[in-house]
Design a protein around this motif. Structure first.
Motif, PDB file in Angstrom:
ATOM      1  N   ASP A   1     -25.058 -14.044 -17.008  1.00 36.88           N
ATOM      2  CA  ASP A   1     -24.912 -13.383 -15.701  1.00 36.88           C
ATOM      3  C   ASP A   1     -23.663 -13.862 -14.966  1.00 36.88           C
ATOM      4  O   ASP A   1     -23.726 -14.220 -13.791  1.00 36.88           O
ATOM      5  CB  ASP A   1     -26.155 -13.593 -14.841  1.00 36.88           C
ATOM      6  CG  ASP A   1     -27.377 -12.895 -15.396  1.00 36.88           C
ATOM      7  OD1 ASP A   1     -27.208 -11.945 -16.188  1.00 36.88           O
ATOM      8  OD2 ASP A   1     -28.494 -13.277 -15.034  1.00 36.88           O
ATOM      9  N   ASP A   2     -22.523 -13.877 -15.666  1.00 35.90           N
ATOM     10  CA  ASP A   2     -21.246 -14.299 -15.077  1.00 35.90           C
ATOM     11  C   ASP A   2     -21.306 -15.676 -14.431  1.00 35.90           C
ATOM     12  O   ASP A   2     -20.665 -15.938 -13.416  1.00 35.90           O
ATOM     13  CB  ASP A   2     -20.756 -13.262 -14.056  1.00 35.90           C
ATOM     14  CG  ASP A   2     -20.435 -11.934 -14.711  1.00 35.90           C
ATOM     15  OD1 ASP A   2     -19.925 -11.946 -15.851  1.00 35.90           O
ATOM     16  OD2 ASP A   2     -20.712 -10.885 -14.093  1.00 35.90           O
ATOM     17  N   GLY A   3     -22.129 -16.573 -14.986  1.00 31.66           N
ATOM     18  CA  GLY A   3     -22.202 -17.940 -14.494  1.00 31.66           C
ATOM     19  C   GLY A   3     -23.256 -18.184 -13.440  1.00 31.66           C
ATOM     20  O   GLY A   3     -23.396 -19.308 -12.968  1.00 31.66           O
ATOM     21  N   SER A   4     -24.030 -17.177 -13.093  1.00 32.76           N
ATOM     22  CA  SER A   4     -25.073 -17.411 -12.083  1.00 32.76           C
ATOM     23  C   SER A   4     -26.341 -17.995 -12.692  1.00 32.76           C
ATOM     24  O   SER A   4     -27.193 -18.509 -11.975  1.00 32.76           O
ATOM     25  CB  SER A   4     -25.398 -16.130 -11.318  1.00 32.76           C
ATOM     26  OG  SER A   4     -25.962 -15.165 -12.174  1.00 32.76           O
TER      27      SER A   4
ATOM     28  N   CYS B   1     -35.109 -28.230 -22.141  1.00 35.62           N
ATOM     29  CA  CYS B   1     -34.392 -26.985 -21.946  1.00 35.62           C
ATOM     30  C   CYS B   1     -34.560 -26.651 -20.468  1.00 35.62           C
ATOM     31  O   CYS B   1     -35.699 -26.589 -19.967  1.00 35.62           O
ATOM     32  CB  CYS B   1     -34.960 -25.874 -22.823  1.00 35.62           C
ATOM     33  SG  CYS B   1     -34.069 -24.312 -22.620  1.00 35.62           S
ATOM     34  N   SER B   2     -33.467 -26.492 -19.777  1.00 40.70           N
ATOM     35  CA  SER B   2     -33.500 -26.216 -18.342  1.00 40.70           C
ATOM     36  C   SER B   2     -32.755 -24.922 -18.056  1.00 40.70           C
ATOM     37  O   SER B   2     -31.664 -24.697 -18.584  1.00 40.70           O
ATOM     38  CB  SER B   2     -32.860 -27.364 -17.561  1.00 40.70           C
ATOM     39  OG  SER B   2     -33.518 -28.577 -17.844  1.00 40.70           O
ATOM     40  N   ILE B   3     -33.368 -24.093 -17.241  1.00 43.70           N
ATOM     41  CA  ILE B   3     -32.765 -22.832 -16.826  1.00 43.70           C
ATOM     42  C   ILE B   3     -32.386 -22.995 -15.366  1.00 43.70           C
ATOM     43  O   ILE B   3     -33.240 -23.265 -14.518  1.00 43.70           O
ATOM     44  CB  ILE B   3     -33.738 -21.662 -17.029  1.00 43.70           C
ATOM     45  CG1 ILE B   3     -34.151 -21.589 -18.502  1.00 43.70           C
ATOM     46  CG2 ILE B   3     -33.109 -20.355 -16.546  1.00 43.70           C
ATOM     47  CD1 ILE B   3     -35.320 -20.691 -18.774  1.00 43.70           C
ATOM     48  N   VAL B   4     -31.102 -22.856 -15.079  1.00 45.34           N
ATOM     49  CA  VAL B   4     -30.569 -23.153 -13.760  1.00 45.34           C
ATOM     50  C   VAL B   4     -29.960 -21.883 -13.167  1.00 45.34           C
ATOM     51  O   VAL B   4     -29.075 -21.277 -13.768  1.00 45.34           O
ATOM     52  CB  VAL B   4     -29.486 -24.256 -13.859  1.00 45.34           C
ATOM     53  CG1 VAL B   4     -28.998 -24.651 -12.480  1.00 45.34           C
ATOM     54  CG2 VAL B   4     -30.007 -25.468 -14.629  1.00 45.34           C
ATOM     55  N   ARG B   5     -30.456 -21.498 -11.999  1.00 43.01           N
ATOM     56  CA  ARG B   5     -29.882 -20.357 -11.278  1.00 43.01           C
ATOM     57  C   ARG B   5     -29.007 -20.893 -10.161  1.00 43.01           C
ATOM     58  O   ARG B   5     -29.426 -21.747  -9.374  1.00 43.01           O
ATOM     59  CB  ARG B   5     -30.970 -19.447 -10.712  1.00 43.01           C
ATOM     60  CG  ARG B   5     -30.404 -18.156 -10.130  1.00 43.01           C
ATOM     61  CD  ARG B   5     -31.481 -17.131  -9.814  1.00 43.01           C
ATOM     62  NE  ARG B   5     -32.689 -17.664  -9.228  1.00 43.01           N
ATOM     63  CZ  ARG B   5     -32.868 -17.895  -7.920  1.00 43.01           C
ATOM     64  NH1 ARG B   5     -31.913 -17.640  -7.067  1.00 43.01           N
ATOM     65  NH2 ARG B   5     -34.008 -18.382  -7.490  1.00 43.01           N
ATOM     66  N   ILE B   6     -27.784 -20.401 -10.117  1.00 45.57           N
ATOM     67  CA  ILE B   6     -26.785 -20.880  -9.158  1.00 45.57           C
ATOM     68  C   ILE B   6     -26.517 -19.793  -8.128  1.00 45.57           C
ATOM     69  O   ILE B   6     -26.323 -18.627  -8.485  1.00 45.57           O
ATOM     70  CB  ILE B   6     -25.484 -21.267  -9.896  1.00 45.57           C
ATOM     71  CG1 ILE B   6     -25.776 -22.418 -10.874  1.00 45.57           C
ATOM     72  CG2 ILE B   6     -24.387 -21.636  -8.906  1.00 45.57           C
ATOM     73  CD1 ILE B   6     -24.653 -22.723 -11.824  1.00 45.57           C
ATOM     74  N   GLU B   7     -26.502 -20.212  -6.855  1.00 44.53           N
ATOM     75  CA  GLU B   7     -26.125 -19.324  -5.759  1.00 44.53           C
ATOM     76  C   GLU B   7     -25.195 -20.092  -4.826  1.00 44.53           C
ATOM     77  O   GLU B   7     -25.479 -21.244  -4.489  1.00 44.53           O
ATOM     78  CB  GLU B   7     -27.360 -18.867  -4.970  1.00 44.53           C
ATOM     79  CG  GLU B   7     -28.291 -17.977  -5.738  1.00 44.53           C
ATOM     80  CD  GLU B   7     -29.538 -17.606  -4.954  1.00 44.53           C
ATOM     81  OE1 GLU B   7     -29.671 -18.014  -3.778  1.00 44.53           O
ATOM     82  OE2 GLU B   7     -30.399 -16.921  -5.533  1.00 44.53           O
ATOM     83  N   ASN B   8     -24.122 -19.459  -4.429  1.00 45.45           N
ATOM     84  CA  ASN B   8     -23.160 -20.088  -3.504  1.00 45.45           C
ATOM     85  C   ASN B   8     -22.702 -21.459  -3.983  1.00 45.45           C
ATOM     86  O   ASN B   8     -22.609 -22.401  -3.213  1.00 45.45           O
ATOM     87  CB  ASN B   8     -23.753 -20.175  -2.091  1.00 45.45           C
ATOM     88  CG  ASN B   8     -24.105 -18.821  -1.549  1.00 45.45           C
ATOM     89  OD1 ASN B   8     -23.345 -17.863  -1.683  1.00 45.45           O
ATOM     90  ND2 ASN B   8     -25.289 -18.712  -0.958  1.00 45.45           N
ATOM     91  N   ARG B   9     -22.501 -21.564  -5.318  1.00 45.05           N
ATOM     92  CA  ARG B   9     -21.959 -22.766  -5.955  1.00 45.05           C
ATOM     93  C   ARG B   9     -22.869 -23.989  -5.837  1.00 45.05           C
ATOM     94  O   ARG B   9     -22.428 -25.131  -5.900  1.00 45.05           O
ATOM     95  CB  ARG B   9     -20.546 -23.053  -5.450  1.00 45.05           C
ATOM     96  CG  ARG B   9     -19.608 -21.849  -5.715  1.00 45.05           C
ATOM     97  CD  ARG B   9     -18.161 -22.117  -5.479  1.00 45.05           C
ATOM     98  NE  ARG B   9     -17.648 -23.250  -6.209  1.00 45.05           N
ATOM     99  CZ  ARG B   9     -17.327 -23.271  -7.506  1.00 45.05           C
ATOM    100  NH1 ARG B   9     -17.490 -22.185  -8.237  1.00 45.05           N
ATOM    101  NH2 ARG B   9     -16.834 -24.347  -8.067  1.00 45.05           N
ATOM    102  N   LYS B  10     -24.170 -23.741  -5.665  1.00 42.07           N
ATOM    103  CA  LYS B  10     -25.193 -24.791  -5.632  1.00 42.07           C
ATOM    104  C   LYS B  10     -26.368 -24.346  -6.488  1.00 42.07           C
ATOM    105  O   LYS B  10     -26.538 -23.158  -6.776  1.00 42.07           O
ATOM    106  CB  LYS B  10     -25.693 -25.053  -4.197  1.00 42.07           C
ATOM    107  CG  LYS B  10     -24.631 -25.522  -3.227  1.00 42.07           C
ATOM    108  CD  LYS B  10     -24.184 -26.930  -3.515  1.00 42.07           C
ATOM    109  CE  LYS B  10     -23.186 -27.405  -2.468  1.00 42.07           C
ATOM    110  NZ  LYS B  10     -22.673 -28.729  -2.742  1.00 42.07           N
TER     111      LYS B  10
END
Length: 145
Positions: free
Chosen positions: A86-89, A113-122
């Motif tokens: 998702d373009d790095g999100s 295994c960790s799934i990390v969602r990023i918003e506003n560079r955090k």
């Protein structure tokens, strides 16, 4: 130089360094705790006594890790595989940690295994999966004699 405000968390430094490196330029902040917010949700999909399944916000994540470092010291974290979507999100990271259970001296080796969602560079949301049997075996093993 490491940030002195995180000195109490040094026993988990290999984990924090691996995760921070895995997220690279997608997030802002030098330390793992710097890339969390008061709204970050840290979710674990396994049961470990004393560790909540859902942690809300940076302060509570820090408190949970304080309990972690009081019980486990990590010597290393490795075998990192990073999948960016998702373009790095969304970033999926696979890795292993290696350490010692402080109360018993028993070796602790685990896979995650960790799934990390990023918003506003955090980090907005963290979902964690691990080898629960490895954790159980290490935490319930008898002390070295």
């Amino acid at each position: 130089m490491p940030n002195p405000k995180y000195a109490a968390y040094a026993p988990a430094a290999p984990y924090f360094d691996l995760v921070r490196g895995a997220l690279g330029e997608l997030v802002d902040g030098d330390h793992f705790f710097d890339v969390l917010t008061d709204e970050t949700v840290y979710e674990v999909l396994y049961d470990v006594p004393g560790w909540p399944r859902v942690i809300n916000g940076r302060a509570d994540v820090m408190a949970a890790f304080r309990g972690y470092v009081d019980n486990i010291t990590l010597q290393s974290a490795d075998k990192l595989v990073v999948h960016t979507t998702d373009d790095g999100s969304v970033v999926v990271i696979e890795y292993e940690v290696h350490g010692t259970i402080l109360a018993t001296g028993v070796k602790y080796d685990n896979r995650f295994c960790s799934i990390v969602r990023i918003e506003n560079r955090k980090i907005a949301h963290w979902r964690d999966y691990m080898d629960s049997l490895a954790a159980w075996n290490a935490l319930t093993a008898r002390a070295r004699g």
